[in-house]
Design an enzyme around this catalytic site. Structure first.
Site, PDB file in Angstrom:
ATOM      1  N   GLY A 105      -3.285  95.514  24.847  1.00 46.23           N
ATOM      2  CA  GLY A 105      -4.672  95.070  24.664  1.00 46.23           C
ATOM      3  C   GLY A 105      -5.232  95.604  23.361  1.00 46.23           C
ATOM      4  O   GLY A 105      -5.831  96.687  23.311  1.00 46.23           O
ATOM      5  N   LYS A 141     -25.492 100.982  38.186  1.00 51.64           N
ATOM      6  CA  LYS A 141     -24.946  99.726  37.668  1.00 51.64           C
ATOM      7  C   LYS A 141     -25.804  98.610  38.232  1.00 51.64           C
ATOM      8  O   LYS A 141     -26.336  98.719  39.337  1.00 51.64           O
ATOM      9  CB  LYS A 141     -23.502  99.542  38.170  1.00 51.64           C
ATOM     10  CG  LYS A 141     -22.690  98.615  37.303  1.00 51.64           C
ATOM     11  CD  LYS A 141     -22.086  99.371  36.128  1.00 51.64           C
ATOM     12  CE  LYS A 141     -21.175  98.508  35.301  1.00 51.64           C
ATOM     13  NZ  LYS A 141     -20.387  99.288  34.333  1.00 51.64           N
ATOM     14  N   GLY A 161      -7.819  95.341  21.510  1.00 51.11           N
ATOM     15  CA  GLY A 161      -9.223  94.966  21.361  1.00 51.11           C
ATOM     16  C   GLY A 161     -10.043  96.146  20.876  1.00 51.11           C
ATOM     17  O   GLY A 161      -9.540  97.017  20.162  1.00 51.11           O
ATOM     18  N   VAL A 211     -11.136  98.876  22.256  1.00 53.61           N
ATOM     19  CA  VAL A 211     -10.624 100.201  22.581  1.00 53.61           C
ATOM     20  C   VAL A 211      -9.258 100.414  21.931  1.00 53.61           C
ATOM     21  O   VAL A 211      -9.024 101.412  21.241  1.00 53.61           O
ATOM     22  CB  VAL A 211     -10.513 100.390  24.118  1.00 53.61           C
ATOM     23  CG1 VAL A 211      -9.841 101.703  24.458  1.00 53.61           C
ATOM     24  CG2 VAL A 211     -11.895 100.309  24.760  1.00 53.61           C
ATOM     25  N   GLY A 212      -8.349  99.461  22.116  1.00 55.80           N
ATOM     26  CA  GLY A 212      -6.965  99.613  21.682  1.00 55.80           C
ATOM     27  C   GLY A 212      -6.799  99.777  20.178  1.00 55.80           C
ATOM     28  O   GLY A 212      -6.080 100.669  19.714  1.00 55.80           O
TER      29      GLY A 212
HETATM   30  P1  NAD Z   1     -11.770  93.729  24.362  1.00 55.44           P
HETATM   31  O1  NAD Z   1     -12.086  92.413  24.979  1.00 55.44           O
HETATM   32  O2  NAD Z   1     -12.330  94.066  23.036  1.00 55.44           O
HETATM   33  O3  NAD Z   1     -10.166  93.870  24.232  1.00 55.44           O
HETATM   34  C1  NAD Z   1      -9.294  93.589  25.265  1.00 55.44           C
HETATM   35  C2  NAD Z   1      -7.965  93.163  24.656  1.00 55.44           C
HETATM   36  O4  NAD Z   1      -7.015  93.049  25.712  1.00 55.44           O
HETATM   37  C3  NAD Z   1      -7.990  91.819  23.945  1.00 55.44           C
HETATM   38  O5  NAD Z   1      -7.278  91.929  22.733  1.00 55.44           O
HETATM   39  C4  NAD Z   1      -7.220  90.890  24.902  1.00 55.44           C
HETATM   40  O6  NAD Z   1      -6.508  89.865  24.217  1.00 55.44           O
HETATM   41  C5  NAD Z   1      -6.260  91.861  25.531  1.00 55.44           C
HETATM   42  N1  NAD Z   1      -5.742  91.471  26.850  1.00 55.44           N
HETATM   43  C6  NAD Z   1      -6.414  90.957  27.905  1.00 55.44           C
HETATM   44  N2  NAD Z   1      -5.561  90.752  28.942  1.00 55.44           N
HETATM   45  C7  NAD Z   1      -4.347  91.172  28.510  1.00 55.44           C
HETATM   46  C8  NAD Z   1      -3.072  91.225  29.114  1.00 55.44           C
HETATM   47  N3  NAD Z   1      -2.898  90.816  30.371  1.00 55.44           N
HETATM   48  N4  NAD Z   1      -2.037  91.717  28.393  1.00 55.44           N
HETATM   49  C9  NAD Z   1      -2.206  92.152  27.127  1.00 55.44           C
HETATM   50  N5  NAD Z   1      -3.400  92.130  26.505  1.00 55.44           N
HETATM   51  C10 NAD Z   1      -4.456  91.639  27.186  1.00 55.44           C
HETATM   52  O7  NAD Z   1     -12.165  94.811  25.468  1.00 55.44           O
HETATM   53  P2  NAD Z   1     -12.412  96.364  25.250  1.00 55.44           P
HETATM   54  O8  NAD Z   1     -13.863  96.600  25.036  1.00 55.44           O
HETATM   55  O9  NAD Z   1     -11.421  96.902  24.291  1.00 55.44           O
HETATM   56  O10 NAD Z   1     -12.097  96.911  26.712  1.00 55.44           O
HETATM   57  C11 NAD Z   1     -10.765  97.041  27.175  1.00 55.44           C
HETATM   58  C12 NAD Z   1     -10.770  97.770  28.514  1.00 55.44           C
HETATM   59  O11 NAD Z   1     -11.332  99.063  28.339  1.00 55.44           O
HETATM   60  C13 NAD Z   1     -11.578  97.129  29.627  1.00 55.44           C
HETATM   61  O12 NAD Z   1     -10.922  97.423  30.846  1.00 55.44           O
HETATM   62  C14 NAD Z   1     -12.897  97.863  29.579  1.00 55.44           C
HETATM   63  O13 NAD Z   1     -13.550  97.846  30.835  1.00 55.44           O
HETATM   64  C15 NAD Z   1     -12.418  99.243  29.244  1.00 55.44           C
HETATM   65  N6  NAD Z   1     -13.426 100.097  28.607  1.00 55.44           N
HETATM   66  C16 NAD Z   1     -14.003  99.738  27.434  1.00 55.44           C
HETATM   67  C17 NAD Z   1     -14.923 100.588  26.831  1.00 55.44           C
HETATM   68  C18 NAD Z   1     -15.552 100.247  25.494  1.00 55.44           C
HETATM   69  O14 NAD Z   1     -16.178 101.139  24.930  1.00 55.44           O
HETATM   70  N7  NAD Z   1     -15.392  99.046  24.966  1.00 55.44           N
HETATM   71  C19 NAD Z   1     -15.274 101.812  27.442  1.00 55.44           C
HETATM   72  C20 NAD Z   1     -14.647 102.157  28.651  1.00 55.44           C
HETATM   73  C21 NAD Z   1     -13.719 101.294  29.217  1.00 55.44           C
END
Ligand code: NAD
Length: 372
Positions: free
Chosen positions: A177, A77, A179, A181-182
């Site tokens: 969340g 990293k 986003g 992933v979700g």
């Molecule tokens: P993203 O920014 O696309 O989505 C995050 C979502 O969470 C957003 O909709 C935001 O409004 C919501 N959010 C933030 N704080 C919140 C809270 N307190 N309560 C409810 N909702 C909340 O991010 P992402 O890429 O989907 O990543 C999400 C998580 O997954 C992070 O922890 C990231 O490190 C982890 N992650 C992502 C990936 C990837 O491929 N994108 C891979 C491994 C881990």
């Protein structure tokens, strides 16, 4: 001297490099934790308040994630001390200076992380010929667009459900969340007949026991709106996603959202950790004691890095999805077998399998563990 080696243990870090280029206003740290399994893959994080310790801890997490996923890659990293919102031209100059400075760290393959994106990876590739998470035009597989991590999460759930005799058809799902992933996890689960009953973003939670319309939610978010803009359902505060009864609960937002103080509120049978470290160690123990199966982050959210590894070898999107499915299913099987055999928590079982893989790989290497 002791200070420089304060993180050192049996696994690494292999190299911890501090980079300072006053002419480019560049301060950065690269942590290459372990290269037993192969060259380290890990993101480049840009933020004003990063630290050497953060770089090392994230690199160690990547060592376990990559080993657990069975990838021929170690963990690394890097962090750049800067404001990621700076003007694009200044950012390009800074990232290119960083790339030039890591050119000879051949054991490290950079990828995107907080504060950097696929364009930044394009600049790094242009400078030194290696990076993952690239723009599609130069061979990248857009992992957030195809939903690589959400897809892997659902592969994991599809295996783990047998362990707790859970049917996916009709299973209620809550996503904290909505986003990258979700929303993809929700989509792939819906394809298997599960029903999204609640989803949240920073501004609130939307609940409908009859099922939320995924297309409407996705369009709302794509247009920059909040989930509260959904025309039906109950609208609650952002924290309320924890209280909605369901069979599958998916944290996909922030770290440490489930802790000793709120774990009792969670009414579910399976937690699939999309976010990194969403549950504290105490919360994971409390859930296990109640018979809730928690699938640990570094196993279930590895879809993104598996996708990056396929991209690095010039593979296609279809090949990436196939490999994510294969690897994550096999890992969940192995982890659950270890849980059955030893009675350990899933995270401990998975860590022990990953550490064993790293140790075995290190034996093949000249840099450490070998006799040369
Ligand atoms: P993203 O920014 O696309 O989505 C995050 C979502 O969470 C957003 O909709 C935001 O409004 C919501 N959010 C933030 N704080 C919140 C809270 N307190 N309560 C409810 N909702 C909340 O991010 P992402 O890429 O989907 O990543 C999400 C998580 O997954 C992070 O922890 C990231 O490190 C982890 N992650 C992502 C990936 C990837 O491929 N994108 C891979 C491994 C881990």
């Amino acid at each position: 001297m002791e200070e420089a080696f304060r993180f050192a243990d049996e696994l690494g870090p292999f190299k911890l490099v501090h980079i300072y280029r006053p002419s480019a206003d560049l301060k950065a740290v690269v942590a290459i934790d372990n290269i037993g399994c192969g060259p380290a893959i890990g993101g480049v994080r840009m933020a004003p308040d990063v630290s050497t310790e953060e770089a090392f801890r994230l690199a160690r997490a990547m060592t376990f994630k990559n080993a657990a996923a069975g990838l021929p890659h170690g963990g690394g990293k890097s962090v750049i001390f800067a404001d990621p919102k700076m003007a694009l031209r200044d950012k390009e100059r800074l990232i290119r200076a960083f790339a030039a400075a890591i050119g000879n760290l051949a054991e490290y393959i950079p990828g995107p992380d907080m504060g950097t994106d696929e364009l930044a990876m394009g600049w790094i590739k242009d400078e030194i010929g290696r990076a993952v998470g690239l723009p599609r035009e130069i061979g990248g597989i857009p992992l957030d667009e195809i939903g690589a991590t959400g897809f892997g999460l659902v592969s994991a759930i599809d295996v783990a459900r047998h362990h707790i005799e859970l049917q996916l058809a009709g299973a209620r799902v809550v996503i904290q969340g909505f986003g990258s992933v979700g929303k993809h996890a929700a989509r792939f689960l819906a394809e298997k007949g599960a029903v999204l009953v609640a989803a949240s973003d920073t501004r609130g939670t939307i609940v409908d026991e009859d099922g939320l319309d995924l297309t409407v939610l996705t369009v709302l978010k794509a247009e920059g709106g909040a989930l509260h803009g959904y025309p039906r359902g109950r609208k609650l505060g952002a924290d309320a996603a924890i209280d909605i009864p369901c069979e599958i609960w998916i944290p996909a937002a922030r770290p440490d959202v489930i802790h000793a103080g709120n774990v009792a509120r969670l009414q579910t049978r399976l937690v699939a950790e999309g976010a990194n470290i969403p549950c504290t160690a105490e919360a994971e123990e409390a859930l296990a004691a109640r018979g809730v199966l928690v699938l640990p982050d570094f196993i279930v959210n590895a879809g993104g890095v598996i996708c990056a590894a396929v991209e690095y070898r010039g593979g296609t999107e279809a090949a990436a999805l196939a490999l994510i499915d294969e690897k994550i299913r096999a890992n969940i099987e192995a982890m659950l077998e270890e849980v059955r055999r030893t009675g350990a928590l899933p995270r401990i079982a998975a860590l022990s399998l990953a550490t064993e893989r790293v140790r075995r790989a290190m034996r093949t290497r000249r840099w450490d563990g070998g006799v040369a």
